[in-house]
Design an enzyme around this catalytic site. Structure first.
Site, mmCIF file in Angstrom:
data_model
loop_
_atom_site.group_PDB
_atom_site.id
_atom_site.type_symbol
_atom_site.label_atom_id
_atom_site.label_comp_id
_atom_site.label_asym_id
_atom_site.label_seq_id
_atom_site.Cartn_x
_atom_site.Cartn_y
_atom_site.Cartn_z
ATOM 1 N N GLU A 148 -1.913 8.033 -3.746
ATOM 2 C CA GLU A 148 -2.316 7.738 -5.190
ATOM 3 C C GLU A 148 -3.795 7.683 -5.706
ATOM 4 O O GLU A 148 -4.431 8.252 -4.902
ATOM 5 C CB GLU A 148 -2.261 6.163 -5.130
ATOM 6 C CG GLU A 148 -3.580 5.563 -4.931
ATOM 7 C CD GLU A 148 -2.652 3.907 -4.521
ATOM 8 O OE1 GLU A 148 -1.444 3.787 -4.530
ATOM 9 O OE2 GLU A 148 -3.147 2.739 -5.223
ATOM 10 N N ARG A 168 1.019 -1.212 -0.319
ATOM 11 C CA ARG A 168 -0.482 0.237 0.052
ATOM 12 C C ARG A 168 0.994 1.130 -0.138
ATOM 13 O O ARG A 168 2.274 1.148 0.561
ATOM 14 C CB ARG A 168 -0.679 0.186 1.597
ATOM 15 C CG ARG A 168 -1.966 -0.815 1.086
ATOM 16 C CD ARG A 168 -3.622 0.179 0.207
ATOM 17 N NE ARG A 168 -4.109 -0.680 0.426
ATOM 18 C CZ ARG A 168 -5.067 -1.808 -0.541
ATOM 19 N NH1 ARG A 168 -3.170 -2.886 -1.600
ATOM 20 N NH2 ARG A 168 -5.546 -1.987 -0.606
ATOM 21 N N HIS A 208 -1.551 0.215 -9.791
ATOM 22 C CA HIS A 208 -2.241 -0.524 -8.631
ATOM 23 C C HIS A 208 -2.549 -1.368 -9.720
ATOM 24 O O HIS A 208 -3.996 -1.088 -9.138
ATOM 25 C CB HIS A 208 -3.044 0.194 -7.522
ATOM 26 C CG HIS A 208 -3.003 -0.489 -6.280
ATOM 27 N ND1 HIS A 208 -3.694 0.355 -5.493
ATOM 28 C CD2 HIS A 208 -3.854 -1.392 -6.055
ATOM 29 C CE1 HIS A 208 -3.828 -0.451 -4.417
ATOM 30 N NE2 HIS A 208 -3.499 -1.941 -4.385
#
Ligand code: DGY
Length: 335
Positions: free
Chosen positions: A269, A240, A287
């Site tokens: 993000e 993460r 991601h």
């Protein structure tokens, strides 16, 4: 309850998978990817009995305050730092994730990033596309080998284990650090050696981060940790954003205190630290570690199964397969 219970799905998924809800629920699925404000989310959740949401949806006390009928928030991810689990539990709302179904795809992608960073694939591709290739040069584009090197893994849950199992094929030794040491049988299956965090930082030639984002793991890799790593090391973050201090990482990469990085997740993000975007020795992706057709379908199916099961339907009727706060069931029995 009169009529069918209502499920809201916050993003486009796979119509044939969510169709399994239709005999039992009134289904409202968003037709397009949307970023919901807190108020927008509150409005969507009000009047729902179940919600299937993704990582962009931050669901906490404020978002569920008006959702008296809401029984379950099924996350389309294994990580659930977008959910305030304590707030959902206090409100008597179950939460679920998509544990296990994405382990192998995420592990595959981790190796793609690791190898891409080690062999400078992003940089080389950008260079070729820019029209710079006029002949092969023997000493150009030299990268790093994996064979005989140490793969360090911070966070040895099921994704970390799936990453470790692939290391033998690359001729690597595996060291790991985790909150608790794994049972010998699992260490054996992964051929992984438990070490403390300073040893992991000092010994890893390739360090992969596979920890969930929690208060304890925030900036687990910051300037002090980067300073303990080899100058030739490669860092890979598929965990993460926030587990790494991206500004400190960009400084280390820019100043040659780390060889390269492969990053799938970022602090804040979809924003990416501008200093990271400017570096050539980092390979960046949006991601997507779990983004395969099979896995995203399986993740959708698991969210659907959690919702169906809570309402007494489907293959797991009465037993939602991946609850994060099952204690809620004792306080507020299934409908
Ligand atoms: C997860 O499941 O937590 C992934 O990061 C989302 O793809």
């Amino acid at each position: 309850m009169t009529g069918k219970p209502r499920v809201w799905i916050s993003r486009p998924t796979f119509p044939d998978v969510v169709a399994r809800l239709e005999p039992h629920f009134e289904v409202a699925a968003e037709p397009e990817e949307t970023v919901f404000s807190g108020a927008g989310l509150t409005a969507k959740l009000a009047g729902c009995d179940a919600a299937i949401v993704g990582l962009k949806e931050h669901v906490g006390a404020a978002e569920v305050a008006g959702a008296a009928r809401l029984r379950i928030v099924a996350n389309l991810a294994v990580g659930y730092d977008n959910l305030d689990l304590a707030a959902l539990t206090a409100a008597g709302i179950l939460a679920s994730n998509t544990a296990d179904v994405l382990n192998e795809s995420v592990a595959d992608y981790t190796w793609a990033l690791l190898l891409g960073a080690a062999r400078r694939m992003g940089e080389a591709e950008r260079w070729l596309r820019a029209g710079h290739w006029h002949g092969t040069e023997f000493r150009a584009w030299l990268g790093l080998d994996t064979r005989g090197r140490t793969l360090g893994i911070l966070g040895m849950g099921r994704i970390g284990q799936a990453i470790a199992r692939r290391a033998a094929g690359f001729g690597m030794q595996v060291a790991y650090h985790n909150r608790s040491r794994l049972p010998p049988a699992i260490e054996g299956a992964c051929a992984a050696r438990y070490v403390d965090k300073p040893t992991l930082l000092a010994e890893s030639d390739f360090l992969v981060l596979a920890v969930p984002l929690t208060a304890e793991s925030r900036h687990a890799i910051g300037a002090p940790e980067l300073a303990q790593m080899k100058l030739t090391a490669v860092l890979v973050n598929i965990a993460r954003g926030g587990v790494v201090d991206d500004a400190a990482l960009a400084a280390a990469l820019g100043e040659g205190r780390l060889a390269a990085a492969g990053l799938d997740v970022f602090e804040g993000e979809p924003g990416v630290h501008p200093a990271l975007r400017a570096l050539d020795n980092v390979i960046l992706s949006p991601h997507i570690a779990s983004a395969t057709w099979d896995t995203r379908r399986a993740m959708t199916a698991m969210a659907v199964d959690n919702v169906l099961a809570l309402f007494g339907h489907g293959p797991h009727a009465g037993r939602p397969p991946s609850l994060l706060n099952p204690e809620v069931l004792a306080l507020r029995p299934a409908p």
